[in-house]
Design a protein around this motif. Structure first.
Motif, PDB file in Angstrom:
ATOM      1  N   LEU A 210      -7.510   0.540  11.636  1.00  0.00           N
ATOM      2  CA  LEU A 210      -8.353  -0.496  11.027  1.00  0.00           C
ATOM      3  C   LEU A 210      -7.513  -1.655  10.488  1.00  0.00           C
ATOM      4  N   ALA A 211      -6.358  -1.304   9.944  1.00  0.00           N
ATOM      5  CA  ALA A 211      -5.493  -2.344   9.393  1.00  0.00           C
ATOM      6  C   ALA A 211      -4.972  -3.252  10.506  1.00  0.00           C
ATOM      7  N   ARG A 212      -4.499  -2.660  11.588  1.00  0.00           N
ATOM      8  CA  ARG A 212      -4.008  -3.453  12.723  1.00  0.00           C
ATOM      9  C   ARG A 212      -5.104  -4.365  13.265  1.00  0.00           C
ATOM     10  N   LEU A 213      -6.296  -3.790  13.370  1.00  0.00           N
ATOM     11  CA  LEU A 213      -7.451  -4.561  13.845  1.00  0.00           C
ATOM     12  C   LEU A 213      -7.701  -5.762  12.924  1.00  0.00           C
ATOM     13  N   THR A 214      -7.660  -5.515  11.623  1.00  0.00           N
ATOM     14  CA  THR A 214      -7.894  -6.590  10.652  1.00  0.00           C
ATOM     15  C   THR A 214      -6.863  -7.697  10.806  1.00  0.00           C
ATOM     16  N   LEU A 215      -5.600  -7.291  10.888  1.00  0.00           N
ATOM     17  CA  LEU A 215      -4.545  -8.292  10.929  1.00  0.00           C
ATOM     18  C   LEU A 215      -4.553  -9.051  12.250  1.00  0.00           C
ATOM     19  N   ASP A 216      -4.750  -8.323  13.375  1.00  0.00           N
ATOM     20  CA  ASP A 216      -4.792  -8.990  14.680  1.00  0.00           C
ATOM     21  C   ASP A 216      -5.905 -10.025  14.730  1.00  0.00           C
ATOM     22  N   ARG A 217      -7.077  -9.597  14.286  1.00  0.00           N
ATOM     23  CA  ARG A 217      -8.231 -10.498  14.413  1.00  0.00           C
ATOM     24  C   ARG A 217      -8.282 -11.552  13.303  1.00  0.00           C
ATOM     25  N   SER A 218      -7.433 -11.418  12.288  1.00  0.00           N
ATOM     26  CA  SER A 218      -7.436 -12.429  11.221  1.00  0.00           C
ATOM     27  C   SER A 218      -7.103 -13.813  11.777  1.00  0.00           C
ATOM     28  N   LYS A 219      -6.416 -13.823  12.937  1.00  0.00           N
ATOM     29  CA  LYS A 219      -6.075 -15.102  13.582  1.00  0.00           C
ATOM     30  C   LYS A 219      -7.316 -15.912  13.948  1.00  0.00           C
ATOM     31  N   GLU A 220      -8.435 -15.215  14.187  1.00  0.00           N
ATOM     32  CA  GLU A 220      -9.660 -15.914  14.622  1.00  0.00           C
ATOM     33  C   GLU A 220     -10.379 -16.595  13.456  1.00  0.00           C
ATOM     34  N   LEU A 221     -10.084 -16.134  12.236  1.00  0.00           N
ATOM     35  CA  LEU A 221     -10.945 -16.516  11.114  1.00  0.00           C
ATOM     36  C   LEU A 221     -10.901 -17.994  10.775  1.00  0.00           C
ATOM     37  N   TRP A 222      -9.720 -18.560  10.905  1.00  0.00           N
ATOM     38  CA  TRP A 222      -9.561 -19.972  10.579  1.00  0.00           C
ATOM     39  C   TRP A 222     -10.542 -20.824  11.388  1.00  0.00           C
ATOM     40  N   ASP A 223     -10.626 -20.549  12.701  1.00  0.00           N
ATOM     41  CA  ASP A 223     -11.576 -21.282  13.549  1.00  0.00           C
ATOM     42  C   ASP A 223     -13.015 -20.870  13.259  1.00  0.00           C
TER      43      ASP A 223
ATOM     44  N   THR B 148       0.826  -1.212   0.000  1.00  0.00           N
ATOM     45  CA  THR B 148       0.000   0.000   0.000  1.00  0.00           C
ATOM     46  C   THR B 148       0.853   1.252   0.000  1.00  0.00           C
ATOM     47  N   GLY B 149       2.154   1.104   0.232  1.00  0.00           N
ATOM     48  CA  GLY B 149       2.998   2.281   0.355  1.00  0.00           C
ATOM     49  C   GLY B 149       2.518   3.167   1.492  1.00  0.00           C
ATOM     50  N   GLY B 150       1.956   2.578   2.522  1.00  0.00           N
ATOM     51  CA  GLY B 150       1.505   3.330   3.695  1.00  0.00           C
ATOM     52  C   GLY B 150       0.100   3.893   3.566  1.00  0.00           C
ATOM     53  N   GLN B 151      -0.547   3.689   2.412  1.00  0.00           N
ATOM     54  CA  GLN B 151      -1.920   4.188   2.251  1.00  0.00           C
ATOM     55  C   GLN B 151      -2.901   3.227   2.908  1.00  0.00           C
TER      56      GLN B 151
ATOM     57  N   ALA C 288     -20.721  -0.990   7.230  1.00  0.00           N
ATOM     58  CA  ALA C 288     -20.242  -1.433   5.914  1.00  0.00           C
ATOM     59  C   ALA C 288     -19.192  -2.519   6.085  1.00  0.00           C
ATOM     60  N   ALA C 289     -19.176  -3.446   5.137  1.00  0.00           N
ATOM     61  CA  ALA C 289     -18.208  -4.554   5.189  1.00  0.00           C
ATOM     62  C   ALA C 289     -17.879  -5.006   3.771  1.00  0.00           C
ATOM     63  N   GLY C 290     -16.663  -5.486   3.612  1.00  0.00           N
ATOM     64  CA  GLY C 290     -16.256  -6.050   2.326  1.00  0.00           C
ATOM     65  C   GLY C 290     -15.680  -5.016   1.373  1.00  0.00           C
ATOM     66  N   GLU C 291     -15.788  -5.309   0.098  1.00  0.00           N
ATOM     67  CA  GLU C 291     -15.149  -4.474  -0.923  1.00  0.00           C
ATOM     68  C   GLU C 291     -15.599  -3.016  -0.831  1.00  0.00           C
ATOM     69  N   ILE C 292     -16.814  -2.774  -0.378  1.00  0.00           N
ATOM     70  CA  ILE C 292     -17.357  -1.421  -0.326  1.00  0.00           C
ATOM     71  C   ILE C 292     -16.607  -0.553   0.698  1.00  0.00           C
ATOM     72  N   MET C 293     -15.869  -1.186   1.619  1.00  0.00           N
ATOM     73  CA  MET C 293     -15.081  -0.417   2.596  1.00  0.00           C
ATOM     74  C   MET C 293     -13.605  -0.844   2.624  1.00  0.00           C
ATOM     75  N   ALA C 294     -13.212  -1.737   1.713  1.00  0.00           N
ATOM     76  CA  ALA C 294     -11.840  -2.264   1.754  1.00  0.00           C
ATOM     77  C   ALA C 294     -10.802  -1.172   1.577  1.00  0.00           C
ATOM     78  N   GLY C 295     -11.176  -0.078   0.906  1.00  0.00           N
ATOM     79  CA  GLY C 295     -10.255   1.029   0.687  1.00  0.00           C
ATOM     80  C   GLY C 295      -9.755   1.667   1.981  1.00  0.00           C
ATOM     81  N   ASN C 296     -10.469   1.466   3.097  1.00  0.00           N
ATOM     82  CA  ASN C 296      -9.985   1.967   4.383  1.00  0.00           C
ATOM     83  C   ASN C 296      -8.665   1.306   4.770  1.00  0.00           C
ATOM     84  N   VAL C 297      -8.562   0.031   4.434  1.00  0.00           N
ATOM     85  CA  VAL C 297      -7.380  -0.750   4.813  1.00  0.00           C
ATOM     86  C   VAL C 297      -6.380  -0.799   3.665  1.00  0.00           C
ATOM     87  N   LEU C 298      -6.920  -0.919   2.467  1.00  0.00           N
ATOM     88  CA  LEU C 298      -6.092  -1.132   1.287  1.00  0.00           C
ATOM     89  C   LEU C 298      -6.219   0.089   0.384  1.00  0.00           C
TER      90      LEU C 298
END
Lengths: 374, 470
Positions: free
Chosen positions: B93-106, B85-88, B428-438
């Protein structure tokens, strides 16, 4: 019903080739069964390759419900359906003797006719050999069956038809093996394929079961198939044991209920009641999208014959000391005779073709995957 | 139940969209006791938005498990995200996504989704990404079955055509099905209806005529209609509207919905020329996925948005099998004719490239030393003269995967209004808000991660919002 062309239908191969090319560029299904890892070991598909892949397919339907390219998508991928057509095509192509190959296409009708004729001949034979009263007389004790038909005649008839079925199937499967591009077989390949066959490893969709009527996986088809397969083997074991007892020990049928021959027969017969009945029901409820209507007659006829074999056999066991025994024996023997006779030209052969395909899969599992440059 | 029966019931939550994010929200909300209506624009057979075409999800994990080699720590994930992302990115929100991504597998497994062991190495993502057994559509099937068991109502071929919002509060929506319009009142609203990449007219606002030549890799149903409604109703936008994720795909692919099979991976093995038979970029710059992700934009900037990859017989089996066979010819001139390129110019381009190739050991698995000297542009790696017939060529077009423009949200997935205040009942969730993180770039599998995390947060928030006094 319009007759189908009695020659190789290359359009089925062309369509299967088109679909496998799409699948090979996608590979999302590679975890579902053996077909897709087998597919990834090649970049192009010969007719033989396609027939090998088709026989590796257990028709569980998982790939159909997982596929983003099934109709109405314009790519119109439907692997279970095209492979069902291709499997019957491969049976037809490899059938021995060649003259009998067209029987595959009318197998349902042929089985019905064969069974009717065989039953009639057995009844007629019994009557011709004795007076009609003997058919309805009560016969009990060892050798009761042979009072209606001499043991030697039974051996000659059933041994003969069984031997014919074995020879025809062996030659057909060998032809399939060679024309589909087989190769030399190692013992470990036989064992790995045997285990996969015995457990129906690839019908379990990675422990989720297969799909039958919709995208909800169940394990019912596998259970009923196990009942059928092992039921058949137990009945076969029962008959084999009876042959040994008769010839080596001089013990003549019918046997007491506690004799292993009867116990194996009852257990196997029960499996052959539950299994085919369950499979027929599953077939009736199956999503019509994933099956080939062309092969339905062959499949239903085979299951119905297995069901009739066990039902008539069990009925014979229950009523063997009554005047119904003669007719039931004729009925049972007629059904079994017709079943054996039609084995090489119907759904029965699928097990051997699948086992052959699984052997090849075991053999090829050491080969590299095409296109893993990255 | 008929459609009007479904529409005439009261619901706690209305969810627009039917992909992974929408279903994560629906399941979470239903488990929290809310009644949920999912409105999906596609018919059932095509449901699920771009999730239908996905295959895996990038999840952090501290140790390997059944399906992932490991570990993939959050810090490394964060570094990967910063790089693309070059920092964009919104760090919170990004930290939250990555931290909680650990839960998704279960969590996904609890909803019936199954993962597969990393297999043939088609993609070298076995450590970072969890692969759905059977792919994205199998994942969707599992989520829909679970949602149905929880009483979630789903209506297909239905579109949200208007939203009644006052001062940041959602009141009702208009839903159109088979020409009939139904008013839906719900206590809260979740927007999970994807981006606008299938809306060529909207893309043309930024790309001009060039957009007409774009191929849309994913669902034709992501037309951005819900996004447009929200942006017209005092909702804050996020993300560069001109940005879209574009890869170079087979030019013969369908206009929409071609998905993964239209991928072409032959670029580093030869040269790529435009319609003037001229090279325009370093084909050997880098491996997949970096190379893959830049070529869409490169082709989009060429005249008529078309390019041709040219390889020879030595390379034709080195990459993933393609869905359409390559054009084939015994001479370069003959191949040029098949693509209506000028034969002499292509010959000149190939010969100039061949002459510039320096001898070296070719190895497509590493950044090898086969490069050009004196060629413009250079080819940094895997440069081998194109001399062994038959010669093969593939046409290339820009294949659009998704757009970046979206709605701004906070860490509770609440939509942020123009006054910088979060809406109390719009999520909002998914592609419609993904620009917040990506903000730009892409990291394979992160779209599904963002959708899953914010889908669950939105579902939770929407279920609680219904109890809030208004």
């Amino acid at each position: 019903m319009p007759k189908k062309p009695m020659k190789l239908d290359t359009s089925i191969h062309a369509e299967a080739n088109r679909q496998m090319t799409i699948c090979n560029a996608c590979r999302y299904c590679e975890g579902l069964c053996a077909v897709f890892p087998a597919m990834t070991r090649r970049r192009t598909f010969s007719d033989g390759d396609l027939e090998y892949l088709a026989n590796l397919c257990h028709s569980c339907g998982a790939c159909y419900y997982a596929c983003q390219y099934v109709p109405p998508h314009e790519f119109a991928v439907n692997v279970p359906q095209i492979f069902a057509q291709l499997r019957s095509e491969s049976y037809y192509r490899s059938a021995w003797p060649r003259t009998f190959a067209p029987l595959f296409q009318r197998n349902g009708l042929i089985i019905a006719l064969a069974a009717t004729v065989a039953i009639a001949l057995f009844i007629g034979g019994f009557v011709a050999m004795h007076d009609p009263d003997a058919l309805f007389a009560v016969h009990t004790g060892p050798g009761a069956f042979y009072r209606l038909m001499p043991h030697e005649t039974m051996v000659a008839l059933f041994g003969g038809v069984f031997l014919f079925a074995v020879v025809a199937i062996v030659i057909s499967v060998r032809t399939f093996w060679r024309t589909s591009g087989g190769g030399t077989i190692g013992l470990s390949d036989l064992l790995i394929a045997g285990q996969a066959t015995a457990t129906l490893r690839y019908l379990d969709g990675q422990r989720g079961g297969c799909m039958n009527e919709d995208e909800q996986p169940t394990d019912r088809r596998r259970f009923y198939h196990h009942c059928t397969f092992y039921g058949f083997l137990l009945c076969f074991a029962s008959t084999s044991l009876a042959t040994v007892l008769h010839n080596l020990l001089g013990w003549h049928a019918p046997y007491a209920w506690y004799n292993p021959v009867v116990l194996l027969g009852v257990l196997g017969g029960s499996g052959l009641l539950i299994g085919p009945a369950g499979l027929l029901r599953a077939k009736q409820r199956r999503d019509p999208q994933v099956v080939s209507s062309d092969t339905r007659g062959m499949e239903v006829a085979f299951l119905a014959m297995l069901l009739l074999t066990s039902a008539s056999g069990l009925l014979l066991l229950v009523l063997r000391a009554t005047p119904a025994m003669g007719i039931l024996l004729a009925l049972h023997l007629g059904i079994v005779f017709a079943l054996f006779l039609t084995f090489p030209y119907g759904k029965f052969v699928h097990g051997f073709y699948r086992y052959a395909a699984l052997i090849r899969f075991a053999r090829e599992s050491k080969l590299p995957v095409a296109g893993t440059a990255d | 139940m008929t459609d009007s029966d479904i529409f005439n019931q009261p619901y706690d939550i209305l969810i627009a969209g039917g992909g992974n994010a929408a279903l994560c929200a629906a399941i979470t909300a239903a488990r929290a006791g809310a009644s949920v209506l999912v409105v999906e624009a596609a018919p059932k057979a095509m449901r699920g938005g771009n999730s239908r075409h996905t295959r895996n999800m990038r999840v952090a994990h501290d140790a390997g498990n059944d399906i992932l080699t490991g570990p993939y720590p959050v810090d490394e994930y964060w570094d990967d995200l910063l790089r693309v992302t070059g920092g964009q990115t919104d760090e919170q929100l990004a930290r939250l996504t990555l931290d909680r991504s650990k839960e998704l597998w279960d969590w996904h497994q609890q909803q019936g989704v199954r993962f597969q062991p990393s297999l043939s190495g088609t993609l070298s993502l076995g450590r970072t990404n969890a692969f759905f057994l059977g792919g994205g559509k199998a994942l969707l099937n599992a989520l829909y079955l679970t949602a149905a068991a929880l009483g979630v109502q789903v209506i297909y071929e239905a579109k949200v055509t208007d939203l009644n919002i006052t001062e940041g509060v959602f009141h009702s929506a208009q839903v159109q099905k088979e020409g009939e319009v139904f008013p839906i009142t719900a206590a809260s609203f979740v927007a999970a209806a994807g981006g606008f990449e299938a809306n060529i007219e909207w893309l043309s606002e930024y790309w001009g005529e060039a957009a007409q030549n774009f191929l849309i890799r994913g669902t034709p149903y992501n037309r951005g209609e819900v996004l447009r409604l929200l942006l017209n109703k005092q909702v804050q936008a996020i993300g560069d509207p001109k940005q879209c994720h574009a890869v170079a795909i087979d030019g013969r692919a369908p206009k929409f919905d071609g998905g993964i099979v239209t991928r072409l991976d032959c670029v580093p093995f030869g040269i790529v020329v435009n319609k003037h038979a001229e090279r325009f970029y370093d084909e050997g710059e880098d491996f997949w996925p970096k190379r893959y992700a830049i070529w869409g934009r490169l082709v989009a900037m060429q005249p008529e948005q078309v390019a041709y990859a040219i390889i020879d017989a030595r390379s034709v089996d080195l990459f993933m099998p393609s869905v359409y066979p390559p054009e084939q010819a015994n001479t370069i001139e003959e191949l040029a004719k098949k693509f209506t390129l000028d034969p002499q110019r292509l010959r000149t381009t190939v010969e100039a490239f061949n002459a510039a190739c320096r001898p070296g050991t070719f190895d497509h698995t590493v950044h090898d030393e086969c490069h050009t000297e004196g060629a413009t542009p250079p080819k940094s790696h895997w440069a081998r003269p194109i001399i062994t017939p038959p010669f093969y060529g593939y046409p290339l077009r820009p294949g659009i995967t998704f757009t970046y423009l979206g709605v701004k949200i906070d860490a509770e997935a609440r939509i942020i209004m123009h006054d910088n205040k979060p809406s109390p009942n719009m999520f909002a969730a998914g592609e419609i808000m993904a620009g917040n993180v990506l903000g730009k770039g892409y990291l394979a599998g992160i779209g599904m991660t963002i959708g899953s995390i914010f889908g669950r947060i939105a579902g939770q928030g929407a279920a609680q919002a219904k109890h809030r006094p208004e």
